[in-house]
Design a protein around this motif. Structure first.
Motif, PDB file in Angstrom:
ATOM      1  N   ALA A  39       0.847  -1.200   0.000  1.00 33.17           N
ATOM      2  CA  ALA A  39       0.000   0.000   0.000  1.00 33.17           C
ATOM      3  C   ALA A  39       0.881   1.249   0.000  1.00 33.17           C
ATOM      4  CB  ALA A  39      -0.917   0.001   1.216  1.00 33.17           C
ATOM      5  N   TYR A  40       0.440   2.288  -0.693  1.00 36.24           N
ATOM      6  CA  TYR A  40       1.222   3.518  -0.769  1.00 36.24           C
ATOM      7  C   TYR A  40       0.309   4.708  -1.008  1.00 36.24           C
ATOM      8  CZ  TYR A  40       0.506   3.548  -5.828  1.00 36.24           C
ATOM      9  OH  TYR A  40      -0.068   3.591  -7.079  1.00 36.24           O
ATOM     10  N   PRO A  41       0.741   5.920  -0.639  1.00 31.70           N
ATOM     11  CA  PRO A  41       1.945   6.186   0.152  1.00 31.70           C
ATOM     12  C   PRO A  41       1.645   6.130   1.648  1.00 31.70           C
ATOM     13  CG  PRO A  41       1.010   8.254  -0.629  1.00 31.70           C
ATOM     14  CD  PRO A  41       0.121   7.164  -1.140  1.00 31.70           C
ATOM     15  N   LYS A  42       2.468   5.400   2.384  1.00 41.04           N
ATOM     16  CA  LYS A  42       2.415   5.382   3.844  1.00 41.04           C
ATOM     17  C   LYS A  42       3.653   6.123   4.319  1.00 41.04           C
ATOM     18  CE  LYS A  42       2.537   1.047   4.495  1.00 41.04           C
ATOM     19  NZ  LYS A  42       3.047   0.798   3.115  1.00 41.04           N
ATOM     20  N   GLY A  76      -9.443  -2.303  -0.308  1.00 33.92           N
ATOM     21  CA  GLY A  76      -8.218  -2.137  -1.065  1.00 33.92           C
ATOM     22  C   GLY A  76      -7.175  -1.264  -0.402  1.00 33.92           C
ATOM     23  N   ARG A  77      -6.140  -0.940  -1.183  1.00 31.88           N
ATOM     24  CA  ARG A  77      -4.984  -0.246  -0.629  1.00 31.88           C
ATOM     25  C   ARG A  77      -5.308   1.166  -0.170  1.00 31.88           C
ATOM     26  NH1 ARG A  77      -2.638  -0.626  -6.300  1.00 31.88           N
ATOM     27  NH2 ARG A  77      -3.035   1.377  -7.288  1.00 31.88           N
ATOM     28  N   GLU A  78      -6.320   1.794  -0.784  1.00 31.16           N
ATOM     29  CA  GLU A  78      -6.687   3.131  -0.333  1.00 31.16           C
ATOM     30  C   GLU A  78      -7.175   3.095   1.111  1.00 31.16           C
ATOM     31  OE1 GLU A  78      -7.787   1.736  -3.114  1.00 31.16           O
ATOM     32  OE2 GLU A  78      -6.903   2.959  -4.728  1.00 31.16           O
ATOM     33  N   ALA A  79      -7.902   2.064   1.467  1.00 29.46           N
ATOM     34  CA  ALA A  79      -8.375   1.931   2.845  1.00 29.46           C
ATOM     35  C   ALA A  79      -7.210   1.691   3.801  1.00 29.46           C
ATOM     36  CB  ALA A  79      -9.390   0.783   2.947  1.00 29.46           C
ATOM     37  N   ILE A  80      -6.212   0.938   3.356  1.00 29.89           N
ATOM     38  CA  ILE A  80      -5.044   0.681   4.200  1.00 29.89           C
ATOM     39  C   ILE A  80      -4.296   1.980   4.475  1.00 29.89           C
ATOM     40  CG2 ILE A  80      -2.802  -0.484   4.321  1.00 29.89           C
ATOM     41  CD1 ILE A  80      -4.061  -2.754   2.659  1.00 29.89           C
ATOM     42  N   VAL A  81      -4.069   2.779   3.439  1.00 30.57           N
ATOM     43  CA  VAL A  81      -3.390   4.070   3.620  1.00 30.57           C
ATOM     44  C   VAL A  81      -4.198   4.971   4.545  1.00 30.57           C
ATOM     45  CG1 VAL A  81      -2.654   6.179   2.453  1.00 30.57           C
ATOM     46  CG2 VAL A  81      -2.158   3.948   1.425  1.00 30.57           C
ATOM     47  N   ALA A  82      -5.515   5.002   4.365  1.00 31.56           N
ATOM     48  CA  ALA A  82      -6.359   5.860   5.198  1.00 31.56           C
ATOM     49  C   ALA A  82      -6.318   5.422   6.654  1.00 31.56           C
ATOM     50  CB  ALA A  82      -7.791   5.845   4.677  1.00 31.56           C
ATOM     51  N   ALA A  83      -6.384   4.122   6.903  1.00 29.55           N
ATOM     52  CA  ALA A  83      -6.326   3.617   8.277  1.00 29.55           C
ATOM     53  C   ALA A  83      -4.963   3.900   8.892  1.00 29.55           C
ATOM     54  CB  ALA A  83      -6.621   2.119   8.291  1.00 29.55           C
ATOM     55  N   PHE A  84      -3.906   3.690   8.125  1.00 33.49           N
ATOM     56  CA  PHE A  84      -2.555   3.974   8.595  1.00 33.49           C
ATOM     57  C   PHE A  84      -2.423   5.438   9.004  1.00 33.49           C
ATOM     58  CE2 PHE A  84       1.809   5.306   7.918  1.00 33.49           C
ATOM     59  CZ  PHE A  84       2.558   4.287   8.482  1.00 33.49           C
ATOM     60  N   LEU A  85      -2.913   6.344   8.167  1.00 35.43           N
ATOM     61  CA  LEU A  85      -2.829   7.774   8.468  1.00 35.43           C
ATOM     62  C   LEU A  85      -3.641   8.141   9.705  1.00 35.43           C
ATOM     63  CD1 LEU A  85      -2.966   9.526   4.981  1.00 35.43           C
ATOM     64  CD2 LEU A  85      -1.158   9.738   6.691  1.00 35.43           C
ATOM     65  N   ASP A  86      -4.811   7.542   9.850  1.00 35.39           N
ATOM     66  CA  ASP A  86      -5.621   7.801  11.042  1.00 35.39           C
ATOM     67  C   ASP A  86      -4.858   7.428  12.312  1.00 35.39           C
ATOM     68  OD1 ASP A  86      -7.814   8.824   9.716  1.00 35.39           O
ATOM     69  OD2 ASP A  86      -8.864   6.906   9.600  1.00 35.39           O
ATOM     70  N   LEU A  87      -4.191   6.278  12.283  1.00 36.70           N
ATOM     71  CA  LEU A  87      -3.411   5.857  13.451  1.00 36.70           C
ATOM     72  C   LEU A  87      -2.216   6.777  13.669  1.00 36.70           C
ATOM     73  CD1 LEU A  87      -3.361   1.956  13.072  1.00 36.70           C
ATOM     74  CD2 LEU A  87      -4.796   3.330  14.586  1.00 36.70           C
ATOM     75  N   LEU A  88      -1.515   7.113  12.587  1.00 39.18           N
ATOM     76  CA  LEU A  88      -0.324   7.951  12.697  1.00 39.18           C
ATOM     77  C   LEU A  88      -0.671   9.345  13.209  1.00 39.18           C
ATOM     78  CD1 LEU A  88       2.739   8.079  12.173  1.00 39.18           C
ATOM     79  CD2 LEU A  88       2.213   8.834   9.835  1.00 39.18           C
TER      80      LEU A  88
END
Length: 268
Positions: free
Chosen positions: A17-20, A185-197
């Motif tokens: 997934a990108y961009p993280k 998909g990967r957009e959800a992964i990036v969004a979840a990652f950003l929410d946590l970060l």
């Protein structure tokens, strides 16, 4: 999809997934660690996940075996934190089962875990007085009768992955919920990652660069979510400075594993 497959898929989806911001992904590598190293570890860890699912076993020895199997390539151990979360989840099936696995650990699990830690290049906090490279620390663990759950509780104030063992996998649960809410998909992964970060100072950053940098990175991620900072510019800034939120990446992997078991769709 069985548990072992879900664990592999979670590791693969996270790194692709990108961009993280700051982390290795399909668009950029670090000088010593490339996406191929992460993908190789995903493949090499499969026998350990299979054993955990089909035969069970001791969580400490399974973590040690996972580290040993994925520690031979030049990229170092890419998934130590992820294994700390995934092994209990695969053994237990889900978060409730992982909590039971954690509660059942003993001194031998702690010793095996320390042996695994000693094989990695994982950064330790300067305040840690149980040094994985010091035989006296292992003796102290035996003398005190410390279980692996005790070791994680000891580390929890300084390490958010260890903290998952003490708080019932709370951020793992939150990440899975975020994935469901953000779609597929990967957009959800990036969004979840950003929410946590944007809401949690990454303890890997804190160990490497100091708590102030971890706090600043969290605020920058919040600015991205608020529209005040460009995501790709933030990603480039983190990569240039060597600021990689590795602990949140590990928790994201665990969250993907849980979400996949609950029907989250990765390919639509």
């Amino acid at each position: 999809m069985n548990r072992a497959e879900r664990a592999q898929m979670a590791m693969m989806f996270e790194v692709c997934a990108y961009p993280k911001p700051g982390n290795v992904d399909r668009c950029h590598d670090y000088p010593d660690t490339r996406i191929e190293h992460f993908l190789a570890s995903t493949i090499l860890a499969r026998p350990v996940f299979d054993t955990a699912e089909r035969a069970g076993g001791r969580v400490g020895s399974l973590i040690r075996e996972a580290v040993m199997r994925t520690n031979d390539h030049a990229g170092g151990n890419t998934h130590f934190g992820a294994f700390i979360l995934l092994i209990p989840l695969v053994l237990g099936g889900d978060i409730d089962g992982a909590r039971r696995v954690v509660a059942g650990t003993d001194v031998e699990d702690a010793i095996d875990f320390y042996a695994a830690f000693g094989l990695t290049r994982v950064r330790m906090a300067e305040s840690d007085d149980l040094d994985v490279n010091d035989p006296a620390s292992v003796a102290a663990i035996r003398e005190r009768g410390m279980t692996l759950a005790d070791i994680m509780a000891y580390s929890a104030p300084r390490d958010m992955v260890a903290r998952e063992w003490t708080n019932g996998f709370a951020l793992t649960r939150r990440c899975a919920d975020l994935l469901h809410s953000h779609g597929s998909g990967r957009e959800a992964i990036v969004a979840a990652f950003l929410d946590l970060l944007a809401s949690e100072p990454d303890t890997f950053i804190a160990k490497k660069h100091g708590e102030a940098v971890a706090e600043r990175t969290m605020r920058c991620a919040a600015e991205v979510l608020g529209g005040g900072r460009d995501l790709r510019d933030f990603d480039a800034e983190c990569v240039t400075a060597g600021i990689n939120p590795g602990s949140i990446a590990d928790i994201t992997i665990a969250g993907i594993y849980v979400a996949l078991g609950e029907g989250w769709q990765w390919d639509c």
